[in-house]
Design a protein around this motif. Structure first.
Motif, short mmCIF file in Angstrom:
data_model
loop_
_atom_site.label_atom_id
_atom_site.label_comp_id
_atom_site.label_asym_id
_atom_site.label_seq_id
_atom_site.Cartn_x
_atom_site.Cartn_y
_atom_site.Cartn_z
N PRO A 115 -7.03 1.11 9.39
CA PRO A 115 -6.83 0.19 10.50
C PRO A 115 -5.35 -0.13 10.72
N SER A 116 -5.06 -0.68 11.87
CA SER A 116 -3.71 -1.11 12.19
C SER A 116 -3.22 -2.09 11.12
N GLY A 117 -2.02 -1.85 10.62
CA GLY A 117 -1.46 -2.75 9.62
C GLY A 117 -1.86 -2.41 8.19
N THR A 148 6.75 -3.71 -0.95
CA THR A 148 6.61 -5.04 -0.36
C THR A 148 7.52 -5.11 0.86
N ARG A 149 7.06 -5.80 1.89
CA ARG A 149 7.89 -6.05 3.07
C ARG A 149 7.79 -7.54 3.34
N GLY A 150 8.94 -8.22 3.40
CA GLY A 150 8.91 -9.68 3.43
C GLY A 150 8.28 -10.13 2.12
N ASN A 151 7.32 -11.08 2.16
CA ASN A 151 6.67 -11.45 0.89
C ASN A 151 5.33 -10.79 0.76
N LYS A 152 5.08 -9.79 1.60
CA LYS A 152 3.75 -9.19 1.61
C LYS A 152 3.74 -7.86 0.84
N THR A 153 2.71 -7.66 0.02
CA THR A 153 2.53 -6.35 -0.62
C THR A 153 1.85 -5.44 0.40
N VAL A 154 2.59 -4.46 0.86
CA VAL A 154 2.09 -3.60 1.95
C VAL A 154 1.43 -2.34 1.39
N LEU A 155 1.92 -1.84 0.26
CA LEU A 155 1.23 -0.76 -0.46
C LEU A 155 1.06 -1.24 -1.89
N GLY A 214 -0.84 0.05 6.40
CA GLY A 214 0.29 0.57 5.61
C GLY A 214 0.62 2.03 5.84
N LYS A 215 0.06 2.65 6.88
CA LYS A 215 0.26 4.09 7.11
C LYS A 215 1.73 4.42 7.37
N THR A 216 2.34 3.70 8.32
CA THR A 216 3.75 3.98 8.65
C THR A 216 4.63 3.71 7.43
N THR A 217 4.34 2.64 6.72
CA THR A 217 5.13 2.30 5.54
C THR A 217 5.07 3.43 4.51
N LEU A 218 3.87 3.98 4.30
CA LEU A 218 3.73 5.08 3.35
C LEU A 218 4.54 6.29 3.79
N SER A 264 8.31 10.17 14.40
CA SER A 264 7.86 8.77 14.39
C SER A 264 6.94 8.51 15.58
N GLN A 265 6.35 7.31 15.61
CA GLN A 265 5.40 6.97 16.67
C GLN A 265 6.05 7.03 18.05
N ALA A 266 7.25 6.45 18.17
CA ALA A 266 7.94 6.48 19.47
C ALA A 266 8.78 7.75 19.51
N SER A 312 -3.44 8.71 11.86
CA SER A 312 -4.20 8.59 13.10
C SER A 312 -5.11 7.37 13.06
N HIS A 313 -5.34 6.82 14.25
CA HIS A 313 -6.36 5.79 14.41
C HIS A 313 -7.68 6.42 14.79
N VAL A 314 -7.57 7.66 15.30
CA VAL A 314 -8.75 8.31 15.87
C VAL A 314 -9.52 8.99 14.75
N1 LIG Z 1 9.79 -4.84 9.07
C1 LIG Z 1 8.74 -5.44 8.52
N2 LIG Z 1 8.86 -6.60 7.84
C2 LIG Z 1 7.81 -7.21 7.27
N3 LIG Z 1 6.56 -6.73 7.32
C3 LIG Z 1 6.37 -5.60 7.99
C4 LIG Z 1 7.44 -4.88 8.63
N4 LIG Z 1 6.92 -3.77 9.21
C5 LIG Z 1 5.61 -3.79 8.95
N5 LIG Z 1 5.28 -4.87 8.22
C6 LIG Z 1 3.93 -5.20 7.74
O1 LIG Z 1 3.51 -4.19 6.86
C7 LIG Z 1 2.11 -3.96 7.00
C8 LIG Z 1 1.88 -2.47 7.21
O2 LIG Z 1 2.50 -2.05 8.41
P1 LIG Z 1 2.47 -0.53 8.85
O3 LIG Z 1 3.31 -0.43 10.08
O4 LIG Z 1 2.83 0.32 7.68
O5 LIG Z 1 0.92 -0.33 9.18
P2 LIG Z 1 0.20 0.83 9.97
O6 LIG Z 1 -1.04 1.12 9.21
O7 LIG Z 1 1.15 1.96 10.19
O8 LIG Z 1 -0.15 0.12 11.35
P3 LIG Z 1 -0.32 0.77 12.83
O9 LIG Z 1 -1.51 1.66 12.75
O10 LIG Z 1 -0.54 -0.43 13.69
O11 LIG Z 1 0.96 1.51 13.15
C9 LIG Z 1 1.64 -4.81 8.17
O12 LIG Z 1 1.02 -5.96 7.64
C10 LIG Z 1 2.91 -5.20 8.87
O13 LIG Z 1 2.79 -6.47 9.44
#
Ligand SMILES: Nc1ncnc2c1ncn2[C@@H]1O[C@H](COP(=O)(O)OP(=O)(O)OP(=O)(O)O)[C@@H](O)[C@H]1O
Length: 244
Positions: free
Chosen positions: A38-40, A13-20, A42-46, A81-83, A186-188
């Protein structure tokens, strides 16, 4: 095949959101696994969870048989990382030497890795003067210098021209052939074809875990963008294995 990374019911969870939301999957050594979604989604989080910098709510992550982020894994897991995280005021060689010193690698490792990423001819150039594509290759070289067994790459081809993209994917294939486990986001969708396995994420859930051939077969199209859309809309055939 050996599992280099094992994810077991991973919840973040990140903030109050379940991200994975309970991801279970295995990533095999000697192969490229594409992490797509898609963007958001959860790829980077994983990926952050796999390298041990992301707090997890529940579940388990084993990397090379050890808990993600544990000290013995530091030399064995590379992350880009991405950057691109490189020092602009240092030369390409000095950037790679800096990471080599951290990992205790010698000069020959620096030369080898500069060759691998095709930057040996520019090694003395200041990093701030490089193109975006060159800078991402410096970042890759810094991750590769420790000869990791697992390499995590977050969107490594973003902003790169098609030729450079092709060269990088050829390099990823060589590394996998040498036994490395690569997890590449990847997005591609077209890049999915270069992977042996695909993890398709949507809204933090694992939609499917399958090979590109299985994805094409399940959705009835070889166009990876269309295949993903069909999978998301549930219009693919349902006779393939579900996400594990
Ligand atoms: N620091 C944070 N605090 C709260 N929520 C976050 C934070 N970082 C990311 N999130 C949320 O976690 C979710 C997943 O984000 P993540 O960066 O893992 O997605 P992603 O698939 O890698 O996206 P992208 O392809 O755009 O990089 C998104 O809804 C994002 O808003």
């Amino acid at each position: 095949m050996t599992a280099a990374i094992e994810l077991l019911d991973l919840v973040v969870t990140r903030g109050n959101k379940t991200v994975l939301a309970g991801v279970t999957a295995e990533i095999t050594a000697g192969s490229i696994t594409g992490l797509l979604g898609p963007s958001g989604s959860g790829k980077t989080t994983l990926m952050r969870a796999v390298i041990g910098v992301q707090k997890i709510r529940s579940g388990r992550i084993l990397v090379l048989g050890q808990s993600a982020g544990s000290p013995p894994l530091r030399h064995r897991v590379g992350y880009v990382s991405q950057a691109p995280s490189v020092y602009g005021d240092l030369s390409i060689r000095s950037n790679v030497e800096f990471f080599a010193a951290i990992y205790g690698c010698g000069k020959s490792a620096v030369d080898d890795v500069l060759n691998t990423v095709g930057l040996q001819d520019y090694a003395a150039r200041r990093t701030s003067l490089l193109s975006e594509g060159q800078r991402s290759r410096v970042s890759l070289a810094c991750a590769l210098v420790a000869q990791p067994e697992v390499l995590i790459l977050d969107e490594p081809t973003v902003g790169l021209d098609p030729l450079l993209r092709l060269e990088l994917w050829n390099e990823f294939e060589r590394l996998a052939a040498d036994g490395m486990a690569l997890l590449v986001s990847s997005h591609v969708m077209d890049e999915a074809k270069r992977c042996q396995s695909l993890l398709l994420l949507r809204d933090g859930a694992l939609l499917a875990n399958l090979s590109p051939e299985e994805l094409a077969d399940r959705t009835g199209t070889v166009d990876m963008d269309e295949a993903f859309l069909r999978l998301v809309s549930g219009s693919g055939r349902s006779d393939q294995r579900e996400a594990r």
